[in-house]
Design an enzyme around this catalytic site. Structure first.
Site, mmCIF file in Angstrom:
data_model
loop_
_atom_site.group_PDB
_atom_site.id
_atom_site.type_symbol
_atom_site.label_atom_id
_atom_site.label_comp_id
_atom_site.label_asym_id
_atom_site.label_seq_id
_atom_site.Cartn_x
_atom_site.Cartn_y
_atom_site.Cartn_z
ATOM 1 N N ASN A 7 0.854 -1.190 0.000
ATOM 2 C CA ASN A 7 0.000 0.000 0.000
ATOM 3 C C ASN A 7 0.897 1.251 0.000
ATOM 4 O O ASN A 7 1.724 1.430 0.900
ATOM 5 C CB ASN A 7 -0.892 -0.046 1.256
ATOM 6 N N HIS A 10 1.017 6.198 1.894
ATOM 7 C CA HIS A 10 1.759 7.141 2.737
ATOM 8 C C HIS A 10 3.000 7.719 2.059
ATOM 9 O O HIS A 10 3.626 8.637 2.595
ATOM 10 C CB HIS A 10 2.021 6.528 4.110
ATOM 11 N N HIS A 43 -5.554 3.802 -1.822
ATOM 12 C CA HIS A 43 -6.876 4.190 -1.327
ATOM 13 C C HIS A 43 -7.149 5.637 -1.733
ATOM 14 O O HIS A 43 -6.474 6.549 -1.255
ATOM 15 C CB HIS A 43 -6.879 4.041 0.197
ATOM 16 N N ARG A 45 -9.196 8.365 -1.020
ATOM 17 C CA ARG A 45 -10.177 8.787 -0.014
ATOM 18 C C ARG A 45 -11.017 9.925 -0.567
ATOM 19 O O ARG A 45 -10.580 10.678 -1.435
ATOM 20 C CB ARG A 45 -9.469 9.230 1.275
ATOM 21 N N ARG A 49 -6.809 12.997 0.925
ATOM 22 C CA ARG A 49 -5.731 13.424 1.831
ATOM 23 C C ARG A 49 -4.373 12.817 1.470
ATOM 24 O O ARG A 49 -3.345 13.335 1.862
ATOM 25 C CB ARG A 49 -6.083 13.102 3.290
ATOM 26 N N GLU A 70 -8.668 0.836 -3.414
ATOM 27 C CA GLU A 70 -9.489 0.906 -2.200
ATOM 28 C C GLU A 70 -10.367 2.132 -2.248
ATOM 29 O O GLU A 70 -9.888 3.226 -2.583
ATOM 30 C CB GLU A 70 -8.567 1.067 -0.986
ATOM 31 N N THR A 101 -8.424 3.746 8.414
ATOM 32 C CA THR A 101 -9.650 2.941 8.381
ATOM 33 C C THR A 101 -9.780 2.183 9.695
ATOM 34 O O THR A 101 -9.012 1.268 9.957
ATOM 35 C CB THR A 101 -9.588 1.958 7.181
ATOM 36 N N GLU A 151 -11.249 -9.108 2.893
ATOM 37 C CA GLU A 151 -9.988 -8.785 3.551
ATOM 38 C C GLU A 151 -10.287 -8.621 5.029
ATOM 39 O O GLU A 151 -11.100 -7.768 5.416
ATOM 40 C CB GLU A 151 -9.377 -7.505 2.967
ATOM 41 N N HIS A 194 -3.857 -4.429 7.690
ATOM 42 C CA HIS A 194 -3.975 -3.233 8.526
ATOM 43 C C HIS A 194 -3.084 -3.338 9.744
ATOM 44 O O HIS A 194 -3.238 -4.243 10.558
ATOM 45 C CB HIS A 194 -5.418 -2.925 8.957
HETATM 46 N N1 PXP Z 1 -5.944 -3.005 3.962
HETATM 47 C C1 PXP Z 1 -6.888 -2.050 3.991
HETATM 48 C C2 PXP Z 1 -8.249 -2.397 3.522
HETATM 49 C C3 PXP Z 1 -6.581 -0.744 4.428
HETATM 50 O O1 PXP Z 1 -7.542 0.204 4.458
HETATM 51 C C4 PXP Z 1 -5.259 -0.446 4.798
HETATM 52 C C5 PXP Z 1 -4.903 0.947 5.210
HETATM 53 O O2 PXP Z 1 -5.120 1.828 4.178
HETATM 54 C C6 PXP Z 1 -4.313 -1.470 4.736
HETATM 55 C C7 PXP Z 1 -4.680 -2.746 4.340
HETATM 56 C C8 PXP Z 1 -2.877 -1.234 5.082
HETATM 57 O O3 PXP Z 1 -2.788 -0.863 6.415
HETATM 58 P P1 PXP Z 1 -1.392 -0.311 6.957
HETATM 59 O O4 PXP Z 1 -1.109 0.928 6.199
HETATM 60 O O5 PXP Z 1 -1.650 -0.078 8.400
HETATM 61 O O6 PXP Z 1 -0.379 -1.382 6.705
#
Ligand code: PXP
Length: 245
Positions: A7, A10, A43, A45, A49, A70, A101, A151, A194
């Site tokens: 992901n 960030h 994602h 949003r 952001r 996402e 999330t 998921e 997550h």
């Molecule tokens: N899976 C989903 C559905 C998420 O919303 C997120 C966070 O955006 C992640 C995985 C990844 O989470 P993390 O950034 O905490 O590893």
């Protein structure tokens, strides 16, 4: 083999902190690919952001790995997904005031709405994934409405680990194991994610029914020290070691 979805949200968070074009999430996605990622998650949003519409355009244009897009269950996001037709669409709950999330989607409480919402995405050829907790009612409802994937939310398990609440963490892990077993038995492909870190990934990666983990924040954090390539390779190695054991 257990797939790793990286992901890249960030990377965009850091970029947006200064309003510069760098660091570029697409560059991170291409680097993740060469470091062994099996997919990229982003994602978009509602408040934009981190990931922007232009980031999604660029990823769809240049990425050869599957994109897991996402999004919240809104008409605007559905239209964007239908325009791009990414490999997968992961529906997540979204509240503007949250930092990330925070919980899973209430599929059981919104079954008819979500069935209607995902139908055009399924028809467009996207693999629909629902981000849910491990509660059997949520898993069963996800199967009933024809989602291809669920998921499972690992955030609570990771938070309990960080807080040193080991008995509660182990109970949460057992519930995730049960949830993965149930979802798999209902014909769903099972993913998880997550909050996962080097310390918490092993027991999750060892759950045999899981096909994919999605990991972001920790990998981007660790890349400050190891570089993105090194951070992803280390995560991949820990996942593979847990699976092999
Ligand atoms: N899976 C989903 C559905 C998420 O919303 C997120 C966070 O955006 C992640 C995985 C990844 O989470 P993390 O950034 O905490 O590893």
């Amino acid at each position: 083999m257990l797939r790793l979805g990286v992901n890249i949200d960030h990377v965009a968070t850091i970029r947006n902190a200064r309003g510069t074009p760098w660091p570029d999430p697409l560059r991170a996605a291409l680097l993740a690919q060469s470091a062994g990622a099996d997919g990229i998650t982003a994602h978009l949003r509602e408040d934009r952001r981190h990931i922007s519409d232009a980031d999604i355009d660029a990823l769809m244009e240049a990425l050869t790995l599957p994109l897991n897009f996402e999004m919240a269950a809104t008409a605007e996001m559905q239209a964007i997904a239908l325009r791009h037709r990414p490999h997968a669409v992961c529906i997540v709950p979204e509240r503007r005031e949250e930092r990330t999330t925070e919980g899973g989607l209430d599929v059981a409480g919104n079954e008819a709405m979500l069935a209607d919402f995902i139908a055009p995405l399924r028809e467009a050829g996207c693999r629909v994934s629902l981000f849910i907790g491990h509660q059997p009612a949520q898993i069963e409802a996800s199967a009933r409405i024809g989602s291809a994937v669920v998921e499972l939310h690992t955030g609570a398990y990771c938070d309990l680990d960080t807080e040193g609440r080991h008995a509660e963490r182990d109970a949460e892990l057992a519930a995730l194991r049960e949830g993965a077993r149930l979802a798999h038995s209902l014909g769903l492909e099972v993913h998880a994610g997550h909050g996962l870190t080097y310390d918490t990934v092993g027991p999750i990666a060892a759950i045999p029914e899981l096909a994919e983990l999605n990991i972001g924040h920790f990998l981007i954090s660790e890349s400050v020290f190891l570089g993105l390539d090194g951070a992803i390779r280390e995560m991949r190695a820990r996942m593979d070691a847990a699976r092999a054991a």
